[in-house]
Scaffold this motif. Structure first.
Motif, PDB file in Angstrom:
ATOM      1  N   GLU A  27     -78.056  61.146 -65.369  1.00 56.08           N
ATOM      2  CA  GLU A  27     -78.348  61.496 -66.365  1.00 56.08           C
ATOM      3  C   GLU A  27     -77.984  60.086 -67.317  1.00 56.08           C
ATOM      4  O   GLU A  27     -78.320  59.803 -68.093  1.00 56.08           O
ATOM      5  CB  GLU A  27     -76.674  61.592 -66.441  1.00 56.08           C
ATOM      6  N   GLY A  28     -79.452  58.996 -66.970  1.00 56.34           N
ATOM      7  CA  GLY A  28     -79.724  57.876 -67.337  1.00 56.34           C
ATOM      8  C   GLY A  28     -78.163  56.901 -66.974  1.00 56.34           C
ATOM      9  O   GLY A  28     -78.475  56.018 -68.581  1.00 56.34           O
ATOM     10  N   LEU A  29     -77.835  56.913 -66.510  1.00 52.25           N
ATOM     11  CA  LEU A  29     -76.416  55.958 -66.984  1.00 52.25           C
ATOM     12  C   LEU A  29     -76.368  54.864 -65.544  1.00 52.25           C
ATOM     13  O   LEU A  29     -77.111  55.360 -63.824  1.00 52.25           O
ATOM     14  CB  LEU A  29     -75.603  56.539 -65.899  1.00 52.25           C
ATOM     15  N   THR A  30     -75.695  53.758 -65.317  1.00 52.09           N
ATOM     16  CA  THR A  30     -76.334  52.633 -64.687  1.00 52.09           C
ATOM     17  C   THR A  30     -75.221  53.206 -63.748  1.00 52.09           C
ATOM     18  O   THR A  30     -74.373  52.756 -63.575  1.00 52.09           O
ATOM     19  CB  THR A  30     -76.020  51.169 -65.564  1.00 52.09           C
ATOM     20  N   VAL A  31     -76.303  52.368 -62.470  1.00 48.43           N
ATOM     21  CA  VAL A  31     -75.391  52.654 -61.128  1.00 48.43           C
ATOM     22  C   VAL A  31     -76.206  51.536 -60.314  1.00 48.43           C
ATOM     23  O   VAL A  31     -77.267  50.541 -60.571  1.00 48.43           O
ATOM     24  CB  VAL A  31     -75.356  54.318 -60.704  1.00 48.43           C
ATOM     25  N   ASP A  32     -74.894  51.352 -59.743  1.00 47.71           N
ATOM     26  CA  ASP A  32     -75.899  50.495 -58.309  1.00 47.71           C
ATOM     27  C   ASP A  32     -76.628  50.793 -57.401  1.00 47.71           C
ATOM     28  O   ASP A  32     -77.271  51.956 -57.113  1.00 47.71           O
ATOM     29  CB  ASP A  32     -74.917  50.171 -56.898  1.00 47.71           C
ATOM     30  N   ALA A  33     -77.910  50.212 -57.858  1.00 45.96           N
ATOM     31  CA  ALA A  33     -79.088  49.960 -56.668  1.00 45.96           C
ATOM     32  C   ALA A  33     -78.882  50.862 -55.763  1.00 45.96           C
ATOM     33  O   ALA A  33     -80.356  51.820 -54.955  1.00 45.96           O
ATOM     34  CB  ALA A  33     -79.798  48.949 -56.906  1.00 45.96           C
ATOM     35  N   THR A  34     -78.026  50.491 -54.814  1.00 48.53           N
ATOM     36  CA  THR A  34     -77.341  51.737 -53.681  1.00 48.53           C
ATOM     37  C   THR A  34     -77.068  52.888 -53.733  1.00 48.53           C
ATOM     38  O   THR A  34     -76.787  53.214 -52.588  1.00 48.53           O
ATOM     39  CB  THR A  34     -77.398  50.569 -52.748  1.00 48.53           C
ATOM     40  N   ALA A  35     -77.176  53.315 -54.892  1.00 46.19           N
ATOM     41  CA  ALA A  35     -75.537  54.576 -55.391  1.00 46.19           C
ATOM     42  C   ALA A  35     -76.224  56.151 -54.172  1.00 46.19           C
ATOM     43  O   ALA A  35     -77.627  55.815 -54.384  1.00 46.19           O
ATOM     44  CB  ALA A  35     -75.472  54.218 -55.941  1.00 46.19           C
ATOM     45  N   GLN A  36     -75.897  56.287 -53.509  1.00 44.69           N
ATOM     46  CA  GLN A  36     -76.413  57.502 -53.064  1.00 44.69           C
ATOM     47  C   GLN A  36     -77.137  58.509 -54.606  1.00 44.69           C
ATOM     48  O   GLN A  36     -78.316  58.737 -54.444  1.00 44.69           O
ATOM     49  CB  GLN A  36     -75.074  58.610 -53.085  1.00 44.69           C
ATOM     50  N   GLY A  37     -76.570  58.698 -55.715  1.00 44.13           N
ATOM     51  CA  GLY A  37     -77.010  58.896 -57.221  1.00 44.13           C
ATOM     52  C   GLY A  37     -78.060  58.598 -57.693  1.00 44.13           C
ATOM     53  O   GLY A  37     -78.275  58.641 -58.673  1.00 44.13           O
ATOM     54  N   ALA A  38     -78.242  57.326 -57.060  1.00 47.40           N
ATOM     55  CA  ALA A  38     -79.479  56.270 -57.996  1.00 47.40           C
ATOM     56  C   ALA A  38     -80.973  57.147 -57.872  1.00 47.40           C
ATOM     57  O   ALA A  38     -81.417  57.619 -56.806  1.00 47.40           O
ATOM     58  CB  ALA A  38     -79.857  54.684 -57.297  1.00 47.40           C
ATOM     59  N   SER A  39     -81.390  57.200 -59.270  1.00 45.14           N
ATOM     60  CA  SER A  39     -82.973  58.063 -58.803  1.00 45.14           C
ATOM     61  C   SER A  39     -83.813  57.483 -59.959  1.00 45.14           C
ATOM     62  O   SER A  39     -84.831  57.828 -59.546  1.00 45.14           O
ATOM     63  CB  SER A  39     -82.323  59.293 -59.797  1.00 45.14           C
ATOM     64  N   SER A  40     -83.198  56.454 -60.732  1.00 47.80           N
ATOM     65  CA  SER A  40     -84.818  55.163 -61.424  1.00 47.80           C
ATOM     66  C   SER A  40     -84.239  54.169 -61.126  1.00 47.80           C
ATOM     67  O   SER A  40     -83.524  53.719 -60.606  1.00 47.80           O
ATOM     68  CB  SER A  40     -85.198  56.213 -62.426  1.00 47.80           C
ATOM     69  N   PHE A  41     -85.453  53.041 -61.010  1.00 45.22           N
ATOM     70  CA  PHE A  41     -85.090  52.222 -60.454  1.00 45.22           C
ATOM     71  C   PHE A  41     -86.021  51.171 -61.186  1.00 45.22           C
ATOM     72  O   PHE A  41     -87.122  51.647 -61.985  1.00 45.22           O
ATOM     73  CB  PHE A  41     -85.587  51.143 -58.974  1.00 45.22           C
ATOM     74  N   CYS A  42     -85.443  49.764 -61.475  1.00 47.55           N
ATOM     75  CA  CYS A  42     -86.298  48.851 -62.107  1.00 47.55           C
ATOM     76  C   CYS A  42     -86.468  47.840 -60.958  1.00 47.55           C
ATOM     77  O   CYS A  42     -86.818  48.218 -59.970  1.00 47.55           O
ATOM     78  CB  CYS A  42     -85.128  47.624 -62.490  1.00 47.55           C
ATOM     79  N   ILE A  43     -87.653  46.877 -61.118  1.00 49.31           N
ATOM     80  CA  ILE A  43     -88.384  46.164 -59.785  1.00 49.31           C
ATOM     81  C   ILE A  43     -87.364  45.781 -58.745  1.00 49.31           C
ATOM     82  O   ILE A  43     -87.600  46.151 -58.092  1.00 49.31           O
ATOM     83  CB  ILE A  43     -89.146  45.333 -60.326  1.00 49.31           C
ATOM     84  N   ARG A  44     -86.734  45.068 -59.359  1.00 50.30           N
ATOM     85  CA  ARG A  44     -85.524  44.269 -58.425  1.00 50.30           C
ATOM     86  C   ARG A  44     -84.611  45.052 -58.275  1.00 50.30           C
ATOM     87  O   ARG A  44     -84.040  45.385 -56.573  1.00 50.30           O
ATOM     88  CB  ARG A  44     -84.928  43.289 -59.418  1.00 50.30           C
ATOM     89  N   GLY A  45     -84.230  46.008 -59.030  1.00 53.29           N
ATOM     90  CA  GLY A  45     -83.484  47.368 -57.956  1.00 53.29           C
ATOM     91  C   GLY A  45     -84.069  48.549 -56.953  1.00 53.29           C
ATOM     92  O   GLY A  45     -83.337  48.816 -55.180  1.00 53.29           O
ATOM     93  N   ALA A  46     -85.208  48.621 -57.268  1.00 54.47           N
ATOM     94  CA  ALA A  46     -85.797  49.263 -55.631  1.00 54.47           C
ATOM     95  C   ALA A  46     -86.359  48.333 -54.721  1.00 54.47           C
ATOM     96  O   ALA A  46     -86.279  48.884 -54.166  1.00 54.47           O
ATOM     97  CB  ALA A  46     -87.425  49.542 -57.014  1.00 54.47           C
ATOM     98  N   ILE A  47     -86.391  46.911 -54.848  1.00 59.03           N
ATOM     99  CA  ILE A  47     -86.474  46.500 -53.498  1.00 59.03           C
ATOM    100  C   ILE A  47     -85.012  46.313 -53.013  1.00 59.03           C
ATOM    101  O   ILE A  47     -85.346  46.525 -51.914  1.00 59.03           O
ATOM    102  CB  ILE A  47     -86.527  44.679 -54.460  1.00 59.03           C
ATOM    103  N   ILE A  48     -83.991  46.021 -53.919  1.00 57.32           N
ATOM    104  CA  ILE A  48     -82.713  46.600 -53.811  1.00 57.32           C
ATOM    105  C   ILE A  48     -82.158  47.133 -52.473  1.00 57.32           C
ATOM    106  O   ILE A  48     -81.630  47.499 -51.561  1.00 57.32           O
ATOM    107  CB  ILE A  48     -81.853  45.606 -54.565  1.00 57.32           C
ATOM    108  N   ALA A  49     -82.486  48.369 -53.087  1.00 55.18           N
ATOM    109  CA  ALA A  49     -82.552  49.459 -52.950  1.00 55.18           C
ATOM    110  C   ALA A  49     -83.133  50.122 -51.181  1.00 55.18           C
ATOM    111  O   ALA A  49     -82.392  50.438 -50.129  1.00 55.18           O
ATOM    112  CB  ALA A  49     -83.044  50.704 -53.775  1.00 55.18           C
ATOM    113  N   ALA A  50     -84.507  49.343 -51.322  1.00 53.61           N
ATOM    114  CA  ALA A  50     -85.604  49.486 -49.918  1.00 53.61           C
ATOM    115  C   ALA A  50     -85.048  48.948 -48.845  1.00 53.61           C
ATOM    116  O   ALA A  50     -85.279  49.024 -48.010  1.00 53.61           O
ATOM    117  CB  ALA A  50     -86.737  48.936 -50.458  1.00 53.61           C
TER     118      ALA A  50
END
Length: 109
Positions: A27-50
């Protein structure tokens, strides 16, 4: 290993990229990068999630991404967030930065 982390992070960004937040849900709401519902990421968020707990590899990956940005950008990379969030930045540019970093990454580190 850095190359593996960058590849996993790129896969996340390929599916969805965002600005001004580490991650967003469908829905475009900000969530933690490691949240189950995260579906889009910034550079840093993708690194954290990975690699949520692998701080050393995350740091090495960020340094490599910053070095790539320094090579391709007319301005030095002051921060990954600043580069990611620039109003003129595109999804394709972010993917290209990851592609270059993955190509430069030593598969043994």
């Amino acid at each position: 290993p850095v190359k593996e982390l960058l590849t996993r992070a790129r896969e996340r960004i390929e599916k969805g990229w965002c600005q001004h937040a580490y991650a967003e849900d469908a829905e475009g709401l900000t969530v933690d990068a490691t949240a189950q519902g995260a579906s889009s990421f910034c550079i840093r968020g993708a690194i954290i999630a990975a690699a949520p707990m692998d701080y050393d590899t995350r740091a090495q990956s960020c340094i490599l991404l910053e070095n790539v940005i320094d090579r391709i950008s007319p301005e030095p990379c002051e921060s990954l967030a600043g580069y990611n969030d620039a109003s003129e930045r595109t999804h394709a540019e972010i993917l290209s930065v990851f592609d270059a970093a993955i190509a430069l990454a030593d598969p043994t580190t």
